[in-house]
Design a protein around this motif. Structure first.
Motif, PDB file in Angstrom:
ATOM      1  N   VAL A  30       0.954  -1.145   0.210  1.00 14.16           N
ATOM      2  CA  VAL A  30      -0.176   0.003   0.149  1.00 14.16           C
ATOM      3  C   VAL A  30       0.766   1.385  -0.430  1.00 14.16           C
ATOM      4  N   TYR A  31       2.210   1.265   1.179  1.00 12.15           N
ATOM      5  CA  TYR A  31       2.801   2.704   0.907  1.00 12.15           C
ATOM      6  C   TYR A  31       4.284   1.955   0.473  1.00 12.15           C
ATOM      7  N   ASN A  32       4.776   1.253   0.187  1.00 14.78           N
ATOM      8  CA  ASN A  32       5.870   0.255  -0.584  1.00 14.78           C
ATOM      9  C   ASN A  32       6.250   0.029   1.216  1.00 14.78           C
ATOM     10  N   GLU A  33       5.702  -0.490   2.390  1.00 10.28           N
ATOM     11  CA  GLU A  33       5.707  -1.027   2.829  1.00 10.28           C
ATOM     12  C   GLU A  33       6.092  -2.705   2.795  1.00 10.28           C
ATOM     13  N   ARG A  34       7.561  -3.427   3.481  1.00  7.68           N
ATOM     14  CA  ARG A  34       7.627  -4.589   3.615  1.00  7.68           C
ATOM     15  C   ARG A  34       7.541  -5.741   3.976  1.00  7.68           C
ATOM     16  N   LEU A  35       7.125  -6.747   2.739  1.00  9.65           N
ATOM     17  CA  LEU A  35       6.289  -7.770   3.078  1.00  9.65           C
ATOM     18  C   LEU A  35       7.469  -8.818   2.595  1.00  9.65           C
ATOM     19  N   TRP A  46       4.114  -3.206   9.531  1.00 10.13           N
ATOM     20  CA  TRP A  46       3.956  -1.615   9.547  1.00 10.13           C
ATOM     21  C   TRP A  46       4.862  -0.650  10.782  1.00 10.13           C
ATOM     22  N   ASP A  47       4.948   0.460  10.236  1.00 12.53           N
ATOM     23  CA  ASP A  47       6.237   1.427   9.970  1.00 12.53           C
ATOM     24  C   ASP A  47       5.236   2.137  11.393  1.00 12.53           C
ATOM     25  N   PRO A  48       5.838   2.559  12.279  1.00 13.32           N
ATOM     26  CA  PRO A  48       5.001   3.325  13.370  1.00 13.32           C
ATOM     27  C   PRO A  48       5.421   4.951  13.610  1.00 13.32           C
ATOM     28  N   PHE A  49       6.420   4.823  12.781  1.00 13.26           N
ATOM     29  CA  PHE A  49       6.851   6.286  12.530  1.00 13.26           C
ATOM     30  C   PHE A  49       5.001   6.963  10.891  1.00 13.26           C
ATOM     31  N   SER A  84      -5.531  -0.047   5.787  1.00  9.70           N
ATOM     32  CA  SER A  84      -4.983  -0.952   5.453  1.00  9.70           C
ATOM     33  C   SER A  84      -4.608  -1.866   6.419  1.00  9.70           C
ATOM     34  N   HIS A  85      -3.424  -1.712   7.151  1.00  7.48           N
ATOM     35  CA  HIS A  85      -3.421  -2.706   8.233  1.00  7.48           C
ATOM     36  C   HIS A  85      -4.284  -2.951   9.374  1.00  7.48           C
TER      37      HIS A  85
END
Ligand SMILES: C[S@@+](CC[C@H](N)C(=O)[O-])C[C@H]1O[C@@H](n2cnc3c(N)ncnc32)[C@H](O)[C@@H]1O
Lengths: 224, 395
Positions: A30-35, A46-49, A84-85
Motif C-alpha cells: 500500500v505504501y511501499n512497506e516491506r512484505l 507496519w511502520d510506527p513512524f 490497510s493494516h
C-alpha cells in the motif's frame, strides 16, 4: 486441530523487532512497506513512524479493541495507510468504513486500498455530517478518529453517539498542535480526555506517541 | 393499508408499517443506476412491478425514501409520504438484516452488494467534486491569460512612451519585465550607472551597449510629470507580473488535482487551456484526439474548409515546447502524437485518477522516433504544390 493464525504479530527484520500484519491482499503493497514470508504466510511490516496506531501499540496500548471480525468506523482515513493494516487485522469477517472528504486522497484510498480489500467500504463525506454516511449499516465496535482538526473530539463524539455500540471503544488521535499551539501537550491531552468524560465516556488510557510522533497522543475511551 | 417501500442497494423491500416483510424485488441490473433513477422519481420496470403487486395485496398508501419519489407517486394518484428522519435512520442502519430476511440476498451477498454500490457512489461523488474543481481551473487559466494579455498591451505602451526619451533601449532589452524594471529603477537615462546594471544581472555586453546608447541617444527630454506617469504605469505592470506568477502557481496546483495526467503530458498551462477550450475535463475526455490536436485553431479550420486548402496541424498544442521548437515539417506529427496521449490522459484523469508514468515515457519515445525518422526536410514536390495553390485560389 486448527492452529490459530496471528493476524498481528512481532517479527524480526534485519535483527530488529517490528510489528507486522497478515496481508489480506497478497502480493500488494500500500505504501511501499516491506512484505515478508513467515511459514508460508505473507506479512506486511507496519511502520510506527507512518502510522499512529502502530506507534500506540508499540508504546503499550493495554486493551487493543481491534481484533478479528470487528466492525470499525475510521474518520479521516486519508490514503489508507493505517486503514490497510486494520483491514489485515480484522480479516474477511470484519468491516472497516473509511470516511474521507478530500477528493485526491480519497481517490488514492479507493485505488490502493478499497479495490483490493473486500472488508473496506469507502464513505466520501464530511465527518461533521455523520447523518450523510449512506453506506454504513449496523453499529460499530470501534471508532478510530484521526482528523487533525481542532474540533475533532466533538466530531468523534457526534459519530460515536450515532454509530458506536454501547461499550464500544473510541480511539482518538490527538495532535496537540492542531488544537492549541500555546498550551502544553500534556494539558491538551488531559483537556480532551475530560471532554470525553463529560460526554459519558470512560477514559481507559492516554498514550503518548513520542518518539514516533512528537506532540501526539492516542486516547482510548469506552462509551458507556 | 400502509406499506413501507424501502429502497436499498440490493433492491426494493416492501414491508407493512410494523416492518413485517411483504415481498422484495431485486434490481434487474446496474443497482447504482437503477437506485438513482427510482429515487429521482422515474418509473423503472422494478418499481412498476412493486407497485402493482403491492396494490394487488391491498396496499393503497406508501411511505418512501426521498421527496421526488413521493411526488411522482402522488402524481400517479397514489397516497404517499416520506419517512421521518428518525424512522429512516433506524430502518437504514438495519437494512442488511432486512435484505436477508426478505430473501433479497444472503448476508454475504448483501455485504458485497453494499460495498460495490459504495464504491460506485464514491466514484460518482469524486467525479462531481472534481468537476467543480474543473470549473475553477477553467476560470483561473482564463484569468492568467487575460493578465498576460494586459501585460503585453501595457508594456508595449511603456516601450513606445519611454521610446520618446530613450528609443535605442527597446532593441537592447526585449524582455518586457526587464524593460519595465529598468524604467522604474532609473527613470531618466542620465541616471544610469554601471554598478546598478550589473546588479540587475545584465550580461556585460548588454551593459556596455546600454551605456553607449544612453550617451548617444537621439531621444528627447522627459518632463517630470511624464516621467511620473510612466513610472507609475511600469510599477503597475510589475505588479501584474507578480499576479501572473501567483495565478500560474494556482493553475499548476489545480490541474495537478483535476487532471494530473493531462498536466504531465501537455504541461500544466497547455493542459489547462485545452480543458478550458473543451469546457471541462469531462468534455475533453470525450473528444477524439484529432479534434484535440486542432483545438483552438477553429478559425484556421473553417478557413481551410471554406477555401479547400490544407487544414491546420495544431491549435493550442502548438504552445507545447516539443511542437514549436521542432522543425516545421515535424510539427504535425509531433502534435498528433501529443494529442493522442492527451486523449488517453484525460480519460484516465476522469475515470481512474492516479498518475500513469508510462504515458510520459511512451510519448518521449515516440517523439524521439519522429526526430530520427523525419530528420531531413521532405523534398518538395513542385507539381503537387502548384496544384494545391491553384485549387486554393479557384474557390
Ligand atoms: C492526519 S490525516 C489522517 C492520516 C491517517 N489516519 C493515517 O494514519 O494513515 C487527516 C485526514 O483527515 C481528513 N479530514 C479532515 N477533516 C475531515 C472531515 N471533516 N471529514 C472527513 N475527512 C476529514 C483529511 O483530509 C486528512 O486526509
Amino acid at each position: 486441530m486448527v492452529k490459530e493464525v496471528n493476524r498481528l504479530r512481532k517479527v524480526k527484520v534485519d535483527g530488529e523487532e517490528r510489528l507486522a500484519t497478515l496481508n489480506l491482499a497478497e502480493g500488494i503493497q500500500v505504501y511501499n512497506e516491506r512484505l515478508i514470508k513467515l511459514n508460508g504466510l505473507e506479512y506486511r511490516v507496519w511502520d510506527p513512524f507512518r502510522s499512529k496506531l502502530a506507534a500506540a501499540l508499540l508504546k503499550g496500548l493495554k486493551e487493543n479493541p481491534i481484533d478479528e471480525g470487528i466492525k470499525l468506523l475510521y474518520l479521516g482515513v486519508s490514503t489508507g495507510t493505517t486503514a490497510s493494516h486494520i483491514s489485515d487485522i480484522i480479516g474477511e469477517k470484519g468491516i472497516l468504513f473509511g470516511v474521507e472528504f478530500a477528493p485526491r486522497v480519497a481517490r488514492e484510498f479507493i485505488d490502493r486500498v478499497v479495490k483490493y480489500r473486500r472488508n473496506v467500504i469507502p464513505i466520501i463525506e464530511d465527518a461533521r455530517r455523520p447523518d450523510r454516511y449512506f453506506s454504513i449499516f449496523g453499529k460499530v465496535d470501534v471508532v478510530y478518529c484521526d482528523l487533525a482538526q481542532p474540533d475533532q473530539t466533538d466530531i468523534a463524539i457526534l459519530n460515536c453517539k450515532r454509530y458506536l455500540k454501547n461499550g464500544g471503544h473510541l480511539l482518538l488521535v490527538v495532535k496537540s498542535r492542531s488544537i492549541d499551539v500555546t498550551k502544553q501537550p500534556k494539558e491538551i491531552f488531559k483537556g480532551e480526555a475530560e471532554k470525553l468524560e463529560n460526554e459519558g465516556f470512560r477514559v481507559n488510557q492516554i498514550i503518548n506517541l513520542d518518539p514516533f510522533d512528537k506532540d501526539h497522543a492516542l486516547i482510548d475511551a469506552i462509551m458507556e | 393499508m400502509k406499506a413501507f417501500l424501502i429502497l436499498c442497494e440490493g433492491g426494493i423491500i416492501v414491508t407493512d408499517d410494523d416492518l413485517n416483510i411483504v415481498f422484495a424485488k431485486r434490481y434487474a441490473d446496474e443497482p447504482f443506476k437503477t437506485f438513482n433513477r427510482i429515487q429521482n422519481g422515474e418509473f423503472t420496470p422494478e418499481i412498476d412491478e412493486v407497485l402493482s403487486k403491492a396494490v394487488e395485496k391491498g396496499f393503497d398508501e406508501f411511505v418512501v425514501m426521498g421527496e421526488r419519489l413521493r411526488d411522482s407517486l402522488v402524481e400517479k394518484g397514489f397516497k404517499a409520504e416520506t419517512f421521518t428522519a428518525n424512522e429512516l435512520g433506524r430502518i437504514w442502519l438495519n437494512r442488511v438484516e432486512l435484505m436477508v430476511r426478505s430473501g433479497l440476498a444472503s448476508q454475504e451477498e448483501s455485504l458485497s452488494i453494499i460495498r460495490d454500490f459504495a464504491i460506485e457512489r464514491s466514484e460518482a461523488k469524486l467525479r462531481e467534486l472534481s468537476s467543480k474543481l474543473d470549473l475553477q481551473l477553467v476560470e483561473s487559466i482564463q484569468a492568467l491569460d487575460e493578465v498576460d494579455k494586459s501585460i503585453n498591451l501595457l508594456a508595449t505602451r511603456v516601450k513606445e512612451w519611454y521610446g520618446l526619451h530613450f528609443p535605442e533601449l527597446a532593441s537592447i532589452i526585449s524582455d518586457l519585465k526587464t524593460y519595465c524594471r529598468f524604467v522604474v529603477k532609473y527613470g531618466r537615462r542620465d541616471r544610469l550607472n554601471r554598478e546598478g546594471l550589473i546588479e540587475d544581472d545584465l550580461p556585460e555586453k548588454k551593459v556596455n551597449a546600454i551605456l553607449n546608447a544612453a550617451l548617444r541617444s537621439k531621444g528627447g527630454e522627459l518632463r517630470d510629470e511624464d516621467l511620473k506617469g510612466l513610472m507609475k504605469l511600469s510599477e503597475e505592470i510589475l505588479h501584474l507580473f507578480d499576479l501572473k506568477e501567483y495565478l500560474m502557481k494556482h493553475v499548476i496546483e489545480t490541474i495537478e488535482q483535476v487532471a494530473p495526467n493531462v498536466a504531465m503530458v501537455a504541461g500544466p498551462t497547455v493542459g489547462a487551456r485545452l480543458i478550458a477550450k473543451a469546457g471541462s475535463l469531462e468534455k475533453l475526455a470525450q473528444l477524439p484526439s484529432s479534434t484535440i490536436q486542432i483545438l483552438g485553431a477553429e478559425k484556421a479550420l473553417f478557413r481551410a474548409l471554406r477555401t479547400k486548402s490544407k487544414p491546420p496541424k495544431h491549435g493550442i498544442i502548438f504552445q507545447h515546447p516539443a511542437v514549436h521548437s521542432a522543425p516545421k515539417w515535424q510539427r504535425g506529427k509531433i502534435a498528433r502524437s501529443i494529442a493522442n496521449k492527451i486523449a488517453i490522459a484525460a480519460r484516465i484523469d476522469l475515470y481512474r485518477g492516479g498518475k500513469e508514468k508510462w504515458l510520459e515515457d511512451d510519448l518521449k519515445k515516440r517523439l524521439e522516433e519522429i526526430k530520427v525518422k523525419y530528420s531531413e526536410p521532405p523534398t518538395i514536390d513542385r507539381k503537387k504544390l502548384k496544384e494545391v495553390k491553384k485549387r486554393g485560389k479557384g474557390s
